[in-house]
Scaffold this motif. Structure first.
Motif, short mmCIF file in Angstrom:
data_model
loop_
_atom_site.label_atom_id
_atom_site.label_comp_id
_atom_site.label_asym_id
_atom_site.label_seq_id
_atom_site.Cartn_x
_atom_site.Cartn_y
_atom_site.Cartn_z
N UNK A 113 0.94 -1.22 -0.04
CA UNK A 113 -0.04 0.04 -0.02
C UNK A 113 0.90 1.41 0.06
N UNK A 114 0.39 2.33 -0.50
CA UNK A 114 1.11 3.67 -0.33
C UNK A 114 0.70 4.31 0.80
N UNK A 115 1.44 5.08 1.43
CA UNK A 115 1.27 5.98 2.65
C UNK A 115 1.12 7.22 2.18
N UNK A 116 0.19 7.97 2.83
CA UNK A 116 -0.03 9.45 2.57
C UNK A 116 -0.36 10.23 3.86
N UNK A 117 0.53 11.34 3.70
CA UNK A 117 0.66 12.07 5.08
C UNK A 117 0.85 13.50 4.40
N UNK A 118 0.22 14.57 5.11
CA UNK A 118 0.69 15.90 4.93
C UNK A 118 2.12 16.39 4.87
N UNK A 119 2.60 17.38 3.89
CA UNK A 119 3.84 17.60 4.04
C UNK A 119 4.29 18.20 5.33
N UNK A 120 3.46 19.07 6.28
CA UNK A 120 4.05 19.43 7.32
C UNK A 120 4.28 18.44 8.44
N UNK A 180 -3.83 20.21 1.21
CA UNK A 180 -5.22 20.68 1.66
C UNK A 180 -5.93 20.93 0.09
N UNK A 181 -7.19 20.22 0.07
CA UNK A 181 -8.06 20.11 -0.81
C UNK A 181 -7.79 19.05 -2.05
N UNK A 182 -6.77 18.13 -1.49
CA UNK A 182 -6.63 17.26 -2.43
C UNK A 182 -7.77 16.30 -2.69
N UNK A 183 -8.18 15.81 -4.02
CA UNK A 183 -9.02 14.69 -3.88
C UNK A 183 -8.38 13.37 -4.24
N UNK A 194 -8.64 17.76 3.92
CA UNK A 194 -8.76 19.09 4.86
C UNK A 194 -7.55 19.24 5.71
N UNK A 195 -6.65 20.17 5.48
CA UNK A 195 -5.64 20.63 6.19
C UNK A 195 -6.21 21.22 7.46
N UNK A 197 -4.52 22.07 10.95
CA UNK A 197 -3.37 21.98 11.69
C UNK A 197 -3.91 22.19 13.16
N UNK A 198 -2.82 21.92 14.04
CA UNK A 198 -3.14 22.39 15.57
C UNK A 198 -2.64 21.14 16.61
N UNK A 199 -3.35 20.17 16.57
CA UNK A 199 -3.07 18.81 17.07
C UNK A 199 -1.68 18.60 16.76
N UNK A 200 -1.31 18.45 15.21
CA UNK A 200 -0.14 18.45 14.83
C UNK A 200 0.07 19.45 13.70
N UNK A 201 1.26 19.88 13.27
CA UNK A 201 1.14 20.68 12.28
C UNK A 201 0.68 20.26 10.96
N UNK A 202 0.54 19.17 10.57
CA UNK A 202 0.12 18.55 9.53
C UNK A 202 -0.95 17.61 9.33
N UNK A 203 -2.13 17.79 10.79
CA UNK A 203 -3.29 16.87 10.73
C UNK A 203 -4.12 17.02 9.46
N UNK A 204 -4.65 16.12 9.10
CA UNK A 204 -5.50 16.14 8.02
C UNK A 204 -6.74 15.35 8.43
N UNK A 205 -8.08 15.97 7.96
CA UNK A 205 -9.15 15.30 8.00
C UNK A 205 -9.73 14.99 6.47
N UNK A 206 -10.41 14.02 6.49
CA UNK A 206 -11.02 13.92 5.26
C UNK A 206 -12.54 13.73 4.97
N UNK A 207 -13.07 14.36 4.09
CA UNK A 207 -14.67 14.44 3.84
C UNK A 207 -14.95 13.74 2.45
N UNK A 208 -16.29 13.25 2.77
CA UNK A 208 -16.92 12.67 1.43
C UNK A 208 -18.09 13.43 1.39
#
Length: 355
Positions: A113-120, A180-183, A194-195, A197-208
């Motif tokens: 599998x590929x692993x995805x993470x925010x750059x921050x 941020x905003x990537x599909x 959705x980027x 940040x706060x809890x970690x600099x690169x925290x991401x949420x995902x929305x459908x």
């Protein structure tokens, strides 16, 4: 502050959380599963890994800690959903804390599998988890704690407190950076990043949008609030980042929030408002301390605040978190002219008109 209670969308998960147990694997809705993965020796007890059925296998949101127990639970949960670990095509990591990122490398080894993470967050991986780099991070944390006024007797213990959980992570560089905003290219899903940040600099949420779901990671939880702290790998004003990111998700058109801990729930806007009110209350409490005790260190402020238990009974690791979270609130006040810092060892904090 008036209490706000969200409506759980999984009564079974809520009952497990309040009962001190781990919930069962659940089919959230067609094509989506919730798999609880245990966290050892931690009051959170488990992380909820979400399994998204795709046309060519599955993707998972978060992975869990790197322990055999956690890995076995993930494999067993996938089996309940009708899949094997080799069917995992993607690991979408909300952030780099061990209970979310720790197993990602092991899953990739087993499945490709590929692993995805925010750059921050991707930029923090080596210093946080590489044996050759961790020493500099501990040294920077120690220097920060000195500036906060942590007593010398506990300074080294607190500076190295997170070392005990480093083995819970299989260090793995991400294969893809998610902005941020990537599909996300997940067949059968219209997932957008959705980027937050706060809890970690690169925290991401995902929305459908089509399913009206928000995978919220640690950004928005049903009952507790995530730690938002100043530390060597944080942004300069993480509380400002966090409150801004809360405002950014508040009015999303979602019907269900799927967090990484506790249980799924319905009222996103109401929960966001409550969390914001909590931080406003904490900021006011800190201002009150500064108003009557000007010229105090961050550590002294932290010891005078209201916590869920007496300060003396808080273990060292959590005292460090409490101190650094207090610092985040002081920095927020400083940025708005509501507190002033007199630099030194330690820094002393005063109300803006003091001195």
């Amino acid at each position: 502050m008036a209490k706000f209670v969200v409506t759980p969308s999984s009564e079974e998960q809520r009952a497990a959380w309040t009962g001190g147990t781990i919930p069962e694997v659940e089919r959230v809705r067609p094509g989506l599963w919730s798999v609880p993965v245990p966290i050892p020796i931690n009051p959170l007890r488990y992380v909820l890994v979400y399994v998204l059925e795709c046309d060519d296998g599955v993707a998972v949101v978060d992975a869990g800690w790197n322990t055999d127990e956690a890995y076995d639970a993930l494999v067993a949960g996938l089996a309940v959903a009708g899949y094997a670990i080799t069917d995992v095509k993607a690991v979408l990591v909300t952030h780099i804390h061990p209970d979310h990122y720790g197993l990602a490398g092991r899953v990739r080894e087993a499945s490709g599998a590929w692993i995805g993470l925010h750059p921050a967050d991707a930029g923090l991986v080596r210093e946080r988890y590489d044996d050759d780099a961790i020493g500099s991070l501990v040294a920077r944390e120690r220097a920060l704690l000195v500036r906060c006024g942590v007593p010398a007797a506990t300074l080294d213990e607190l500076a190295g407190a997170s070392m005990m959980i480093r083995h819970m992570v299989s260090m793995a560089k991400p294969d893809r950076l998610i902005e941020d905003g990537d599909r996300l290219d997940l067949p059968g899903w219209d997932l957008r990043a959705l980027w937050t940040p706060g809890h970690s600099p690169g925290h991401l949420c995902f929305t459908s949008p089509s399913r009206k779901l928000l995978f919220s990671g640690d950004h928005v939880l049903a009952r507790i609030t995530p730690i938002v702290a100043v530390h060597p790998q944080s942004g300069p004003n993480p509380l400002a980042d966090y409150l801004g990111a809360l405002a950014a998700v508040r009015d999303l058109d979602v019907e269900e929030v799927l967090p990484a801990h506790e249980y799924r729930f319905l009222e996103l806007a109401g929960r966001v408002d409550h969390v914001m009110a909590h931080h406003a209350e904490r900021l006011a409490e800190i201002e009150q301390v500064l108003g009557v005790s000007g010229g105090v260190s961050c550590w002294e402020v932290a010891t005078r605040l209201t916590w869920s238990r007496p300060w003396e009974s808080i273990p060292p690791f959590m005292r460090r978190a409490a101190n650094n979270e207090t610092l985040a609130h002081l920095v927020w006040l400083e940025a708005r002219g509501r507190a002033r810092r007199e630099q030194g060892e330690p820094d002393l904090w005063v109300a803006p008109l003091s001195g």
